[in-house]
Design a protein around this motif. Structure first.
Motif, short mmCIF file in Angstrom:
data_model
loop_
_atom_site.label_atom_id
_atom_site.label_comp_id
_atom_site.label_asym_id
_atom_site.label_seq_id
_atom_site.Cartn_x
_atom_site.Cartn_y
_atom_site.Cartn_z
N LYS B 295 0.82 -1.21 0.00
CA LYS B 295 0.00 0.00 0.00
C LYS B 295 0.85 1.26 0.00
N ASN B 296 1.89 1.27 0.80
CA ASN B 296 2.74 2.46 0.87
C ASN B 296 4.14 2.05 1.32
N PRO B 297 4.99 1.70 0.36
CA PRO B 297 6.32 1.18 0.69
C PRO B 297 7.14 2.16 1.53
N ASP B 298 6.99 3.45 1.29
CA ASP B 298 7.78 4.42 2.06
C ASP B 298 7.38 4.41 3.53
N ALA B 299 6.07 4.42 3.76
CA ALA B 299 5.60 4.41 5.15
C ALA B 299 5.96 3.08 5.81
N ALA B 300 5.88 2.00 5.06
CA ALA B 300 6.23 0.69 5.61
C ALA B 300 7.70 0.70 6.04
N ARG B 301 8.55 1.23 5.19
CA ARG B 301 9.97 1.28 5.52
C ARG B 301 10.20 2.16 6.75
N ALA B 302 9.49 3.27 6.79
CA ALA B 302 9.65 4.19 7.92
C ALA B 302 9.16 3.57 9.21
N ALA B 303 8.26 2.59 9.10
CA ALA B 303 7.77 1.92 10.31
C ALA B 303 8.69 0.78 10.70
#
Ligand SMILES: Nc1ncnc2c1ncn2[C@@H]1O[C@H](COP(=O)(O)OP(=O)(O)OP(=O)(O)O)[C@@H](O)[C@H]1O
Ligand SMILES: [Mg+2]
Lengths: 508, 430
Positions: B295-303
């Protein structure tokens, strides 16, 4: 043109976003919209721009009722909207972007580049919105991209311009430039709807303010005669404290010790150039600076999002330079990312899921690979209450929250776990005054509990209100930190590249 | 007795659109609201992200209507392919009723035969089930990577890899008891497919090579390597020159459930797998991480999530399921590896997953539906002479309509809630 909204009502599942809203925007008026997060400002403007259809009510332009099936109709009717996330083609030039869709052509449908550029030049001169028509958009700073968006709307002959929180991502200087352009637009007889959470800005630029609360218009105000405090109270419906109470506190051991780190940008040039920084328990170090001076990269390196090219980072005496993001987060580092939509929330996930995002596989939210929905819901309910996140339920998708409420989700989850170090980039961007007050208090509480806090903000008020020590990033180097009090002028001079001696000497 | 499912066998449609919507209730409630936000996936969403969002974001109603539209257009094709109807077209203007009633009766007859062929009795049901087994598995092999925002075109190669390895263990290993040999062969199939899914996964995670390209290439490699293997003495059935392998030992055969019917115990495996995958995707931390990355790779990485790990695991798991499908085909049905035994199962899986909107329940339902089309189509061809190719046409039509939800909405005048323009990007003000 004169625009009138009559009895506009818009419902979403579980919320009435706009409740019988009446609003009149006169020709040549800058009309301010003020209201808490989730009050319905963006919804109202999206209806005006044809993105949403109102459930009830009508829109009148110069007394004639109009209906918009989509933004195309609104544009034809002379309405332009600048969203905060720009809809530009990054690899096109400024002129190409502005004329996209209404291209200048000569015979045979060939693009007439010369006349397009001349037109852009003319528009930019006329309204004091300086841009280079040949520049490629992706190379431009946000402030200039925003100008391009405005010019795009003007090129399509917008007579009413909607600016939804245009200043949230601007530096103070860029905000000044924008205001100057807004004034000249107004002189040309155009109307502007201006949304912002910064009361000062309303007082500086707006002719008349309408205040929305929970979907209703609760009053209009004359910015010249209404104080910031009165505006804040009107908007929130209770007295709001506009300053932060912060008792002095002894600082403890160093939590974060950064030694000579260098971070390279995409082109291989140092964005952060040999920065040293110590942050201790019980103190807030604020980093100010004009956007693009390396603050973003510094924060990304400290929080394990990007690798460093040189230097070391220590957390409580442990070398964490090579730690991955997850290791760092679990070692007690909290991070409020700068770009909430990109890195903060997963829009399709629920509010509850977003509230535990960085702890998704840790106790108590998971147990041997199994997610524990009870524990997730429990914490989520509490956070929603504590931070006054306006959402129909914790199972609503986070993407449907208003901008400020989404920001509160990102902020709230970092406060839900024990932290040794909190790094907050633009923690209150897009958040209303009432919630700023609350978030600031929570940040100070964290510091009082003994966490080390780093704040990066382009909001000088925020920097000066929260900092125990303040540092400035300039051209990839860190100047300071200097213990407070440091004057606003001194920080401003440092941001412009003055040496500490010049800056302090000039103002102390 | 063991008619190998040739590459020519494809599917046809029964009029039971309800089957396509067995979905988790919580998702359905969110459906309409999601429409409002279909556009602002995130500003930088590429065509791939938007495609995935379009497919998994469409509502159940639109999906069913897509299926109905495909059936209607299919009926037109049936009618037009019929001599009598074409003749009556000649005097259409004079007597339009003739043409219409001829068209109606021809297509109704064909669909009737199709329906009876799919569910008309024990034999028909068994055939439907037999066909559904691999389709559900390959459908899931597409649905899982879709969660992570990836498009697995490599089901075909993964089916082949699984089938070949399972078959090899089935005939080359001898002297084991049934209880050891069969599980071993099945496991071999799963691992073969998994390895074949791991490859594009690691390539994407490490080098960024797009999975669509690599999996297409790997399909071809699987096909030709199998052809080669079937020409070696190690594999080839003695005394045969065509590409057909030795016969799987009796101890490695997936037994039939009922005597005289082809339905085999692979069905049980599918049920277990489907439940396990549902749990994994909807209830486990792994599924959450996988979905977040999609859904949102950037947010996933940031999490703190690992996008690379999810890419590799997602495709490996997909490969494992497709491999199981291949193994079940060989061990349960054919008992011999033949050239082209996969018969497009991997590609059918794409249709199944898209019609199932990427959810586990939907994919299972779509797999059963397509199994019915396949089984029913065969008997329709026998009964009414309508070509089996119609099933392929229907399949293509379904993809077309599912992939273009806006078209379906336009046909049935369903109003998309909120912005369908893609112009609404979420900003600070949003
Ligand atoms: N597409 C949507 N689907 C469901 N609910 C929505 C949608 N858009 C807005 N809402 C809800 O409507 C209400 C008003 O939202 P809106 O975005 O207009 O607020 P806002 O005044 O712009 O707030 P902010 O200052 O935080 O930007 C909120 O409660 C929000 O959750
Ligand atoms: Mg808003």
């Amino acid at each position: 043109m004169k625009l009138e909204l009559r009895g506009i009502t818009k419902r979403f599942p579980g919320v009435v976003a706009n409740d019988a809203v009446d609003l009149v925007i006169e020709e040549g008026e800058i009309h301010g919209l003020l209201g808490e997060n989730g009050a319905g400002k963006s919804t109202l403007m999206n209806i005006l721009y044809g993105l949403y259809t109102a459930d009830e009510g009508e829109v009148l332009i110069d007394g004639e009722p109009v209906t918009f099936a989509g933004p195309g109709d609104a544009i034809d009717a002379g309405i332009g909207m600048v969203h905060q996330h720009f809809m530009l083609v990054p690899v096109f030039t400024v002129a190409e972007n502005i004329t996209l869709g209404v291209e200048h052509t000569k015979g045979l449908g060939l693009l007439d580049r010369r006349s397009a550029e001349a037109e852009v030049h003319r528009l930019s001169e006329e309204f004091g919105l300086p841009v280079d028509p040949h520049a490629v958009v992706e190379d431009l700073p946000v402030g200039v991209q925003q100008r391009v968006e405005i010019l795009k709307a003007l090129h399509r002959e917008a007579r009413l311009l909607i600016l939804d929180e245009p200043t949230a991502v601007l530096t103070p200087q860029e905000t000044e430039d924008l205001f100057r352009a807004m004034r000249s637009l107004k002189e040309s007889g155009r109307s502007i709807v201006f949304i912002s959470h910064k009361l000062k800005e309303h007082k500086a630029i707006v002719d008349r303010i309408s205040v929305l609360r929970r979907g209703r218009i609760v009053g209009t105000a004359d910015p010249a005669t209404t104080s910031e405090q009165e505006l804040a109270n009107l908007m929130v419906g209770r007295p709001v404290g506009l300053t932060v109470d912060k008792a002095d506190r002894e600082t403890g051991e160093a939590v974060l010790a950064v030694r000579g780190i260098t971070v390279l940008d995409a082109r291989g040039k140092p964005a952060v150039d040999g920065v040293d920084l110590d942050v201790h328990r019980g103190e807030i170090v604020a980093i100010a600076g004009v956007e693009g001076n390396g603050q973003t990269e510094l924060v990304r390196a400290i929080t394990g999002l990007d690798p460093v090219a040189g230097g070391t980072i220590e957390l409580l005496g442990r070398d964490v330079t090579a730690f991955g993001r997850k290791e760092l987060l679990r070692a007690g580092v909290g991070h409020i990312p700068e770009d909430r939509n990109r890195e903060g929330i997963v829009g399709d996930f629920t509010v509850a899921e977003n509230l535990v995002l960085p702890m998704w596989d840790a106790a108590p939210f998971a147990e041997r690979g199994r997610r524990r929905f009870g524990a997730i819901a429990e914490v989520a309910e509490r956070e929603v209450d504590d931070f006054d996140i306006r959402t129909p339920s914790i199972h609503t998708t986070a993407g449907s929250l208003s901008g400020g409420n989404a920001q509160k989700v990102v902020v709230a989850r970092e406060f839900a776990r024990p932290l040794d170090l909190l790094v907050a980039a633009q923690p209150t961007r897009g958040v209303d005054v009432g919630s700023i007050e609350y978030i600031h208090r929570r940040i100070v509480d964290k510091r009082n509990e003994g966490a080390a806090v780093v704040i990066v903000s382009s909001e000088l008020d925020e920097v000066l209100a929260l900092a125990d020590r303040v540092a400035v990033m300039f051209h990839g180097r860190l100047v300071g930190p200097f213990p407070m009090p440091v004057s606003r002028e001194a920080v401003g001079l440092l941001m412009a590249g003055a040496t500490p001696d010049e800056a302090m000497g000039a103002t102390r | 007795m063991t008619t190998p499912e040739g590459p020519d066998e494809r599917q046809v449609p029964p009029p039971s659109p309800d089957a396509a919507s067995a979905d988790e209730p919580e998702v359905r409630g969110a459906e309409e609201r999601d429409r409002e936000h279909a556009a602002p996936v995130h500003a930088a969403a590429g065509p791939m992200e938007r495609f995935v969002a379009a497919v998994t974001g469409t509502s159940v109603v639109v999906t069913i209507l897509a299926f109905v539209s495909a059936m209607v257009v299919g009926a037109l094709f049936i009618a037009l392919s019929e001599e009598a109807v074409r003749e009556s077209m000649g005097y259409f203007l004079a007597r339009p009723g003739d043409a219409l009633s001829a068209a109606w009766s021809v297509s109704a007859e064909a669909y009737g035969a199709l329906f009876r062929g799919a569910v008309g009795g024990a034999y028909q049901l068994s055939e439907t089930g037999t066909a559904a087994i691999p389709l559900i598995l390959t459908g899931l092999a597409v649905a899982i990577p879709l969660r992570a925002g990836m498009f697995n075109i490599g089901g075909e190669g993964q089916v082949i890899a699984g089938g070949v390895v399972a078959g090899f263990v089935g005939f080359a290993v001898t002297g084991l008891p049934f209880l050891v040999h069969l599980p071993l062969a099945i496991l071999a199939g799963i691992l073969g497919g998994a390895a074949y899914g791991f490859l594009p996964g690691i390539l994407k995670a490490r080098t960024g090579a797009h999975e669509v390209i690599t999996t297409i290439m790997l399909n071809n490699i699987a096909i030709y390597v199998t052809d080669y293997l079937l020409s070696t003495d190690r594999f080839r059935l003695e005394g045969r020159s065509d590409p057909i392998s030795k016969t799987v030992e009796a101890s490695a055969v997936l037994p039939r459930i009922f005597a005289g019917l082809r339905l085999h115990w692979g069905l049980l495996l599918v049920v277990v797998v489907a439940v396990a995958i549902w749990w994994l995707l909807e209830r486990s931390t792994f599924g959450f991480e996988l979905t977040a990355v999609g859904k949102n790779p950037d947010a996933a990485r940031a999490a703190g999530m690992s996008t690379g790990r999810m890419i590799v695991l997602g495709l490996t798991l997909a490969g494992a399921l497709a491999g199981l499908a291949g193994g079940a085909q060989i061990l349960g049905l054919q008992q011999r590896i033949t050239g082209g035994f996969s018969g497009g199962l991997g590609f059918d899986g794409i249709t199944v997953a898209l019609l199932g909107r990427g959810s586990v329940g939907g994919t299972v339902a779509a797999g059963v539906l397509f199994g019915a089309l396949k089984a029913g189509g065969r008997s329709m061809q026998g009964a009414t002479g309508t070509s089996l190719d119609l099933v392929v046409v229907l399949q293509a039509l379904i993809i077309l309509f599912v992939a273009a939800p806006a078209l379906v909405r336009a046909i049935f005048r369903i109003r998309a809630q909120g912005p369908a323009t893609g112009e609404l990007a979420k900003g600070w003000g949003a």
